[in-house]
Enzyme design. Structure first.
Site, PDB file in Angstrom:
ATOM      1  N   HIS A 124      21.829 -19.272 -34.073  1.00  0.00           N
ATOM      2  CA  HIS A 124      22.179 -19.362 -32.654  1.00  0.00           C
ATOM      3  C   HIS A 124      22.134 -20.818 -32.217  1.00  0.00           C
ATOM      4  O   HIS A 124      21.053 -21.358 -32.002  1.00  0.00           O
ATOM      5  CB  HIS A 124      21.159 -18.595 -31.805  1.00  0.00           C
ATOM      6  CG  HIS A 124      21.165 -17.118 -32.015  1.00  0.00           C
ATOM      7  ND1 HIS A 124      20.087 -16.321 -31.719  1.00  0.00           N
ATOM      8  CD2 HIS A 124      22.130 -16.280 -32.471  1.00  0.00           C
ATOM      9  CE1 HIS A 124      20.386 -15.057 -31.997  1.00  0.00           C
ATOM     10  NE2 HIS A 124      21.610 -15.000 -32.449  1.00  0.00           N
ATOM     11  N   TYR A 155      24.324 -16.698 -21.891  1.00  0.00           N
ATOM     12  CA  TYR A 155      25.512 -15.845 -21.925  1.00  0.00           C
ATOM     13  C   TYR A 155      26.339 -16.078 -20.664  1.00  0.00           C
ATOM     14  O   TYR A 155      25.801 -16.151 -19.563  1.00  0.00           O
ATOM     15  CB  TYR A 155      25.117 -14.371 -22.029  1.00  0.00           C
ATOM     16  CG  TYR A 155      24.388 -14.054 -23.318  1.00  0.00           C
ATOM     17  CD1 TYR A 155      24.957 -14.395 -24.541  1.00  0.00           C
ATOM     18  CD2 TYR A 155      23.146 -13.434 -23.308  1.00  0.00           C
ATOM     19  CE1 TYR A 155      24.297 -14.128 -25.735  1.00  0.00           C
ATOM     20  CE2 TYR A 155      22.488 -13.155 -24.503  1.00  0.00           C
ATOM     21  CZ  TYR A 155      23.062 -13.509 -25.705  1.00  0.00           C
ATOM     22  OH  TYR A 155      22.411 -13.236 -26.879  1.00  0.00           O
ATOM     23  N   ASP A 212      29.601 -15.276 -28.695  1.00  0.00           N
ATOM     24  CA  ASP A 212      29.226 -14.005 -28.066  1.00  0.00           C
ATOM     25  C   ASP A 212      29.646 -14.011 -26.598  1.00  0.00           C
ATOM     26  O   ASP A 212      29.099 -14.762 -25.794  1.00  0.00           O
ATOM     27  CB  ASP A 212      27.709 -13.807 -28.189  1.00  0.00           C
ATOM     28  CG  ASP A 212      27.258 -12.412 -27.746  1.00  0.00           C
ATOM     29  OD1 ASP A 212      28.094 -11.647 -27.241  1.00  0.00           O
ATOM     30  OD2 ASP A 212      26.053 -12.120 -27.914  1.00  0.00           O
ATOM     31  N   HIS A 214      29.361 -11.444 -24.625  1.00  0.00           N
ATOM     32  CA  HIS A 214      28.381 -10.617 -23.922  1.00  0.00           C
ATOM     33  C   HIS A 214      29.029  -9.841 -22.782  1.00  0.00           C
ATOM     34  O   HIS A 214      28.446  -9.695 -21.699  1.00  0.00           O
ATOM     35  CB  HIS A 214      27.209 -11.478 -23.419  1.00  0.00           C
ATOM     36  CG  HIS A 214      25.870 -10.899 -23.758  1.00  0.00           C
ATOM     37  ND1 HIS A 214      25.085 -10.277 -22.845  1.00  0.00           N
ATOM     38  CD2 HIS A 214      25.196 -10.843 -24.927  1.00  0.00           C
ATOM     39  CE1 HIS A 214      23.962  -9.858 -23.442  1.00  0.00           C
ATOM     40  NE2 HIS A 214      24.014 -10.187 -24.702  1.00  0.00           N
ATOM     41  N   GLU A 238      32.266 -11.935 -30.569  1.00  0.00           N
ATOM     42  CA  GLU A 238      31.316 -10.825 -30.393  1.00  0.00           C
ATOM     43  C   GLU A 238      31.337 -10.275 -28.969  1.00  0.00           C
ATOM     44  O   GLU A 238      31.359 -11.039 -28.003  1.00  0.00           O
ATOM     45  CB  GLU A 238      29.919 -11.359 -30.736  1.00  0.00           C
ATOM     46  CG  GLU A 238      28.805 -10.368 -30.533  1.00  0.00           C
ATOM     47  CD  GLU A 238      27.454 -10.968 -30.905  1.00  0.00           C
ATOM     48  OE1 GLU A 238      27.409 -11.923 -31.711  1.00  0.00           O
ATOM     49  OE2 GLU A 238      26.433 -10.498 -30.371  1.00  0.00           O
ATOM     50  N   GLU A 264      26.322  -3.706 -30.274  1.00  0.00           N
ATOM     51  CA  GLU A 264      24.898  -3.730 -29.942  1.00  0.00           C
ATOM     52  C   GLU A 264      24.533  -2.813 -28.786  1.00  0.00           C
ATOM     53  O   GLU A 264      23.359  -2.509 -28.608  1.00  0.00           O
ATOM     54  CB  GLU A 264      24.405  -5.164 -29.710  1.00  0.00           C
ATOM     55  CG  GLU A 264      24.981  -5.875 -28.526  1.00  0.00           C
ATOM     56  CD  GLU A 264      24.551  -7.343 -28.494  1.00  0.00           C
ATOM     57  OE1 GLU A 264      24.919  -8.077 -29.428  1.00  0.00           O
ATOM     58  OE2 GLU A 264      23.860  -7.742 -27.559  1.00  0.00           O
ATOM     59  N   ARG A 285      28.134  -3.801 -35.124  1.00  0.00           N
ATOM     60  CA  ARG A 285      26.914  -4.533 -34.766  1.00  0.00           C
ATOM     61  C   ARG A 285      25.860  -3.675 -34.079  1.00  0.00           C
ATOM     62  O   ARG A 285      25.105  -4.178 -33.243  1.00  0.00           O
ATOM     63  CB  ARG A 285      27.301  -5.697 -33.850  1.00  0.00           C
ATOM     64  CG  ARG A 285      27.778  -6.902 -34.622  1.00  0.00           C
ATOM     65  CD  ARG A 285      27.995  -8.093 -33.739  1.00  0.00           C
ATOM     66  NE  ARG A 285      26.901  -8.354 -32.835  1.00  0.00           N
ATOM     67  CZ  ARG A 285      25.723  -8.834 -33.230  1.00  0.00           C
ATOM     68  NH1 ARG A 285      25.506  -9.123 -34.471  1.00  0.00           N
ATOM     69  NH2 ARG A 285      24.765  -9.021 -32.336  1.00  0.00           N
ATOM     70  N   ASP A 318      15.308 -10.097 -29.003  1.00  0.00           N
ATOM     71  CA  ASP A 318      14.377  -9.031 -28.608  1.00  0.00           C
ATOM     72  C   ASP A 318      13.733  -8.310 -29.781  1.00  0.00           C
ATOM     73  O   ASP A 318      12.770  -7.580 -29.610  1.00  0.00           O
ATOM     74  CB  ASP A 318      15.120  -7.940 -27.809  1.00  0.00           C
ATOM     75  CG  ASP A 318      15.694  -8.464 -26.518  1.00  0.00           C
ATOM     76  OD1 ASP A 318      15.366  -9.595 -26.139  1.00  0.00           O
ATOM     77  OD2 ASP A 318      16.480  -7.725 -25.911  1.00  0.00           O
ATOM     78  N   GLU A 341      22.181 -11.208 -38.043  1.00  0.00           N
ATOM     79  CA  GLU A 341      21.864 -12.172 -36.980  1.00  0.00           C
ATOM     80  C   GLU A 341      20.450 -12.714 -37.159  1.00  0.00           C
ATOM     81  O   GLU A 341      19.545 -11.977 -37.545  1.00  0.00           O
ATOM     82  CB  GLU A 341      21.973 -11.450 -35.625  1.00  0.00           C
ATOM     83  CG  GLU A 341      21.792 -12.347 -34.427  1.00  0.00           C
ATOM     84  CD  GLU A 341      22.072 -11.615 -33.117  1.00  0.00           C
ATOM     85  OE1 GLU A 341      22.247 -10.379 -33.144  1.00  0.00           O
ATOM     86  OE2 GLU A 341      22.120 -12.289 -32.076  1.00  0.00           O
TER      87      GLU A 341
END
Ligand code: MG
Length: 409
Positions: A124, A155, A212, A214, A238, A264, A285, A318, A341
Site C-alpha cells: 500500500h 480512499y 483502489d 473504494h 479495485e 471485499e 477479492r 482491519d 494484499e
C-alpha cells in the site's frame, strides 16, 4: 475423533476489533484458532458465536468440517449475511487448524499441496501529492516489492475539492455539510489518470501498479475511469463499482482491457456468481472470513479457476494474523492465485501470535508447523486491548458531495 468441548471468543487489538475464536477439544492440548474479526461490529459477532453457533456445535466431531459448515449455515434459516458468515469462518478456520494439527501438516498440504514456494503480496503506497506518492512507491520498490497499490491520500483521494473549489449550499448544516472536504467524482476522473501518467513517466512499466477506487464513483464515471487508465496497464483496478451496480462491469469489459478486482464487500454467492460466470472481473477479492471461512473460500477459488478468474483475498488494515494465515494457505494451494494484499501489524500485535506468517520483500512465507501455523498468546492479546477504546463504536468514514449527499464508501 476429537470432540468439540467449548467455543471461546477472545477480543484483541486496541479497540477489541479482532475476534479470535478458539475451539477446544476433549484431547489434551488440542485446540484450533480462527478469525471472526469485524472492525465495526465485533461484539455482534461475539454474541452470534457465544449465543448460537458455539452451543450448536459443542459435542460434534472436530473432523466434520463440511457438515458443521453446511448445517450451521442454515441453522437460523436466513443465511449468507456478513455477521453469520464471520461467525462461521471463526469456527471453520479453527477446525481446519485442528485437522492440520492431527495430521501433522500445514493446512495448505491438506488442501492439495503447494502450487508455489511463497505468496506474492501487494503493498500500500500513498502520498498526498504526486511526489510524495512516488517516494512511497520507490520505498517499496527498493525493498523488493513488485506489486504496489497507489493512492493519493485516503480512499477517494484525488477527488476532494479544495475549500475554494467547493460551493456549499447557503443552508449547509450537519450532517449535510462538508466543512472538512467534499468529494467530486469528476475531479477524481481527472486526477487518477494523471496520477498514473506521472508514475509511469517516472517509474516506467516494470512495477505492477494497482488502485483502489473504494466504490466512490457513480457508475458512468466508473466506466469512464477504467477506460481512461487503460494506457497505464494496471495490474488491476479495485472496487470500481459498489455491489449494487455490478452490472456496469459488462460496460467496463466492452470498453477497455483494464483488469478488474472486486469482492471485499461480498457475502452472498448470488452477488459474485454472475461476475465469475460472465468473466466480468479478473480478481476475486472476498475476505476469507466474510465468505464464511476456508471451506467456502476454497470452493470459490476452484470455481474461479475454470473461468480464468484469479484470487486476491482481501486483507489490508482491519484484518488479523489468523485471517492472513487462512488466506495464505489458500494462496499456497490455488493454481489460479493472483496476489494477496499486505497487512499492517505492529510488532506488539505480531508478538501475540507466535508462528505468524512472515512478510518480507514482497512475499508472505508460511512456516512448516502443523495447522494454520500460528497460535494466540492470550496474555499478550489481552495486553493489546485499550479499555477506553473497547467501549468505542467504530463506523466507516463518511465522505459527502458538496451538497451534502453521502458517498458510498
Ligand atoms: Mg480495497
Amino acid at each position: 475423533m476429537p470432540k468439540i468441548t467449548r467455543v471461546q471468543c477472545i477480543r484483541t487489538r486496541s479497540g477489541g476489533t479482532w475476534v479470535i475464536v478458539k475451539v477446544h477439544t476433549d484431547q489434551p492440548g488440542l485446540y484450533g484458532i480462527g478469525s471472526a474479526s469485524d472492525h465495526y461490529r465485533a461484539s455482534t459477532v461475539v454474541e452470534a458465536i457465544e449465543q448460537s453457533l458455539g452451543p450448536k456445535i459443542v459435542g460434534r466431531d472436530t473432523g466434520d468440517i463440511e457438515d458443521i459448515w453446511q448445517s450451521s449455515l442454515t441453522s437460523g434459516y436466513w443465511r449468507h449475511d456478513s455477521i453469520w458468515n464471520t461467525a462461521l469462518a471463526g469456527v471453520d478456520m479453527a477446525l481446519w487448524d485442528i485437522l492440520g494439527k492431527e495430521a501433522g501438516m500445514p493446512v495448505y498440504r491438506l488442501l492439495g499441496g503447494p502450487s508455489r514456494a511463497a505468496v506474492p503480496a501487494y503493498a500500500h503506497a500513498a502520498g498526498n501529492t504526486l511526489e510524495e506518492l512516488e517516494q512511497d512507491v520507490r520505498r517499496y520498490l527498493e525493498d523488493g516489492w513488485i506489486y504496489i497499490r497507489c493512492q493519493l491520500g485516503n480512499y477517494g483521494g484525488g477527488g476532494f475539492l479544495t475549500p475554494e473549489q467547493r460551493r456549499r449550499p447557503e443552508n449547509a448544516r450537519p450532517p449535510f455539510d462538508t466543512p472538512r472536504r467534499a468529494f467530486d467524482d469528476e475531479a477524481y476522473l481527472d486526477t487518477i489518470p494523471q496520477m498514473f501518467a506521472f508514475l509511469r513517466d517516472r517509474l516506467g512499466f516494470e512495477p505492477k501498479l494497482t488502485h483502489d477506487v473504494h466504490e466512490h464513483l457513480r457508475p458512468h464515471v466508473a466506466v469512464a475511469l477504467a477506460k481512461a487508465v487503460e494506457p497505464y496497464r494496471l495490474f488491476f483496478l479495485e472496487d470500481l463499482l459498489p455491489p449494487e451496480h455490478v452490472s456496469y462491469y459488462w460496460h467496463v469489459k466492452q470498453q477497455c482491457t483494464t483488469p478488474q478486482a472486486m469482492g471485499e464487500l461480498f457475502v452472498n454467492p448470488a452477488e459474485y456468481l454472475p461476475l465469475i460466470q460472465e468473466r466480468l472481473i479478473d480478481y476475486m477479492r472476498i475476505r476469507v472470513s466474510k465468505a464464511g471461512g476456508i471451506t467456502p473460500a476454497r470452493k470459490i477459488a476452484h470455481l474461479c479457476e475454470w473461468y480464468g478468474v484469479h484470487t486476491a483475498w482481501q486483507e489490508g488494515g482491519d484484518n488479523d494474523p489468523v485471517n492472513q494465515a487462512a488466506a495464505m494457505h489458500l494462496d499456497m494451494n490455488a493454481w489460479n492465485f493472483g496476489i494477496q494484499e499486505e497487512n499492517h501489524f505492529t510488532e506488539a500485535e505480531l508478538d501475540a501470535f507466535p508462528g505468524h506468517a512472515v512478510t518480507k520483500h514482497g512475499y508472505i512465507y508460511p512456516n512448516a508447523k502443523a495447522g494454520l501455523g500460528l497460535d494466540l498468546d492470550e496474555t499478550k492479546a489481552a495486553a493489546l486491548v485499550d479499555p477506553e477504546r473497547l467501549k468505542r463504536h467504530f463506523y466507516m468514514a463518511e465522505d459527502r458531495r458538496p451538497d451534502g449527499t453521502v458517498v458510498r464508501p
